[in-house]
Design a protein around this motif. Sequence first.
Motif, PDB file in Angstrom:
ATOM      1  N   GLY A  19       0.802  -1.210   0.000  1.00 38.92           N
ATOM      2  CA  GLY A  19       0.000   0.000   0.000  1.00 38.92           C
ATOM      3  C   GLY A  19       0.841   1.269   0.000  1.00 38.92           C
ATOM      4  O   GLY A  19       1.991   1.276   0.432  1.00 38.92           O
ATOM      5  N   LYS A  20       0.243   2.345  -0.468  1.00 41.00           N
ATOM      6  CA  LYS A  20       0.949   3.621  -0.584  1.00 41.00           C
ATOM      7  C   LYS A  20       1.467   4.116   0.764  1.00 41.00           C
ATOM      8  O   LYS A  20       2.571   4.638   0.854  1.00 41.00           O
ATOM      9  CB  LYS A  20       0.015   4.661  -1.206  1.00 41.00           C
ATOM     10  CG  LYS A  20       0.676   5.983  -1.481  1.00 41.00           C
ATOM     11  CD  LYS A  20      -0.284   6.934  -2.160  1.00 41.00           C
ATOM     12  CE  LYS A  20       0.379   8.255  -2.436  1.00 41.00           C
ATOM     13  NZ  LYS A  20      -0.541   9.201  -3.056  1.00 41.00           N
ATOM     14  N   GLY A  21       0.722   3.928   1.832  1.00 41.59           N
ATOM     15  CA  GLY A  21       1.144   4.370   3.148  1.00 41.59           C
ATOM     16  C   GLY A  21       2.202   3.487   3.780  1.00 41.59           C
ATOM     17  O   GLY A  21       2.794   3.836   4.787  1.00 41.59           O
ATOM     18  N   HIS A  22       2.431   2.309   3.175  1.00 42.95           N
ATOM     19  CA  HIS A  22       3.391   1.366   3.748  1.00 42.95           C
ATOM     20  C   HIS A  22       4.710   1.325   2.963  1.00 42.95           C
ATOM     21  O   HIS A  22       5.682   0.759   3.438  1.00 42.95           O
ATOM     22  CB  HIS A  22       2.761  -0.033   3.794  1.00 42.95           C
ATOM     23  CG  HIS A  22       3.400  -0.947   4.786  1.00 42.95           C
ATOM     24  ND1 HIS A  22       3.426  -0.695   6.133  1.00 42.95           N
ATOM     25  CD2 HIS A  22       4.052  -2.117   4.620  1.00 42.95           C
ATOM     26  CE1 HIS A  22       4.058  -1.669   6.754  1.00 42.95           C
ATOM     27  NE2 HIS A  22       4.448  -2.552   5.862  1.00 42.95           N
ATOM     28  N   THR A  23       4.744   1.919   1.777  1.00 41.96           N
ATOM     29  CA  THR A  23       5.995   1.965   1.019  1.00 41.96           C
ATOM     30  C   THR A  23       6.984   2.886   1.730  1.00 41.96           C
ATOM     31  O   THR A  23       6.599   3.745   2.509  1.00 41.96           O
ATOM     32  CB  THR A  23       5.776   2.471  -0.425  1.00 41.96           C
ATOM     33  OG1 THR A  23       5.160   3.750  -0.378  1.00 41.96           O
ATOM     34  CG2 THR A  23       4.926   1.505  -1.236  1.00 41.96           C
ATOM     35  N   ILE A  24       8.245   2.677   1.419  1.00 45.66           N
ATOM     36  CA  ILE A  24       9.295   3.469   2.061  1.00 45.66           C
ATOM     37  C   ILE A  24       9.660   4.619   1.132  1.00 45.66           C
ATOM     38  O   ILE A  24      10.094   4.395   0.005  1.00 45.66           O
ATOM     39  CB  ILE A  24      10.530   2.603   2.342  1.00 45.66           C
ATOM     40  CG1 ILE A  24      10.152   1.454   3.276  1.00 45.66           C
ATOM     41  CG2 ILE A  24      11.648   3.432   2.954  1.00 45.66           C
ATOM     42  CD1 ILE A  24      11.238   0.428   3.460  1.00 45.66           C
ATOM     43  N   SER A  25       9.480   5.831   1.595  1.00 47.86           N
ATOM     44  CA  SER A  25       9.818   6.993   0.779  1.00 47.86           C
ATOM     45  C   SER A  25      11.327   7.197   0.778  1.00 47.86           C
ATOM     46  O   SER A  25      12.044   6.643   1.618  1.00 47.86           O
ATOM     47  CB  SER A  25       9.126   8.245   1.314  1.00 47.86           C
ATOM     48  OG  SER A  25       9.697   8.631   2.542  1.00 47.86           O
ATOM     49  N   SER A  26      11.809   7.998  -0.143  1.00 51.51           N
ATOM     50  CA  SER A  26      13.244   8.256  -0.220  1.00 51.51           C
ATOM     51  C   SER A  26      13.741   8.960   1.038  1.00 51.51           C
ATOM     52  O   SER A  26      14.843   8.675   1.516  1.00 51.51           O
ATOM     53  CB  SER A  26      13.573   9.083  -1.466  1.00 51.51           C
ATOM     54  OG  SER A  26      12.884  10.313  -1.438  1.00 51.51           O
ATOM     55  N   GLN A  27      12.926   9.840   1.611  1.00 57.20           N
ATOM     56  CA  GLN A  27      13.325  10.543   2.833  1.00 57.20           C
ATOM     57  C   GLN A  27      13.403   9.589   4.022  1.00 57.20           C
ATOM     58  O   GLN A  27      14.319   9.670   4.835  1.00 57.20           O
ATOM     59  CB  GLN A  27      12.356  11.690   3.133  1.00 57.20           C
ATOM     60  CG  GLN A  27      12.804  12.581   4.255  1.00 57.20           C
ATOM     61  CD  GLN A  27      14.134  13.271   3.949  1.00 57.20           C
ATOM     62  OE1 GLN A  27      14.336  13.795   2.872  1.00 57.20           O
ATOM     63  NE2 GLN A  27      15.039  13.247   4.906  1.00 57.20           N
ATOM     64  N   GLU A  28      12.457   8.665   4.124  1.00 54.04           N
ATOM     65  CA  GLU A  28      12.488   7.679   5.207  1.00 54.04           C
ATOM     66  C   GLU A  28      13.700   6.765   5.096  1.00 54.04           C
ATOM     67  O   GLU A  28      14.350   6.447   6.088  1.00 54.04           O
ATOM     68  CB  GLU A  28      11.216   6.830   5.200  1.00 54.04           C
ATOM     69  CG  GLU A  28       9.977   7.573   5.644  1.00 54.04           C
ATOM     70  CD  GLU A  28       8.720   6.747   5.484  1.00 54.04           C
ATOM     71  OE1 GLU A  28       7.847   6.850   6.366  1.00 54.04           O
ATOM     72  OE2 GLU A  28       8.603   5.999   4.491  1.00 54.04           O
TER      73      GLU A  28
END
Length: 174
Positions: free
Chosen positions: A151-160
Amino acid sequence: MSDRPESNPMKMIRLEKVVLNMGVGRSGAAIETAQKALEQISNKKPTVHNAKAAQRDWGVRKGEPIGVSVTLRQDAAVAILKRLFEAKGNVVKSKSFDNYGNYSFGIAEHIDIPDVKYDPKIGILGLDVSITLTRPGFNIRLRSRHKARVGKGHTISSQEAENFLVERFGVESE
């Protein structure tokens, strides 16, 4: 319940694997040299990769060995990653992160890595490093039955991902 990693165990980011890759582009002695270099760096046996298609302009035939790689996980991945970051001056570049928890960089000379000595039989070779970060539950995209997207809320963003590497390995962000 907050989305902070401290309060939700499913949001905890972890290091899944580190892949060291040398794309040689030709078979024969060059592949064997790259295998020796990767084995010297990682203390693991590398895997040989063959060309999937012929590239007439480069003189590569289908099925010909053109590269070698090693995949490291768990404690071995953490140990090698500390040495690799030290070879890069403990600096990570923000533009090298993607939006799925991956970070990649290259090392021009493998002898820059601490504890790797120059060997005249091997010479000096460069390598690519790919780091994959995951969260619990990411295996739903890999399982054989009822595959699903993360899910979109569970993916790891580049900042994270960048924050994780800065906190866990003590590197600086550029």
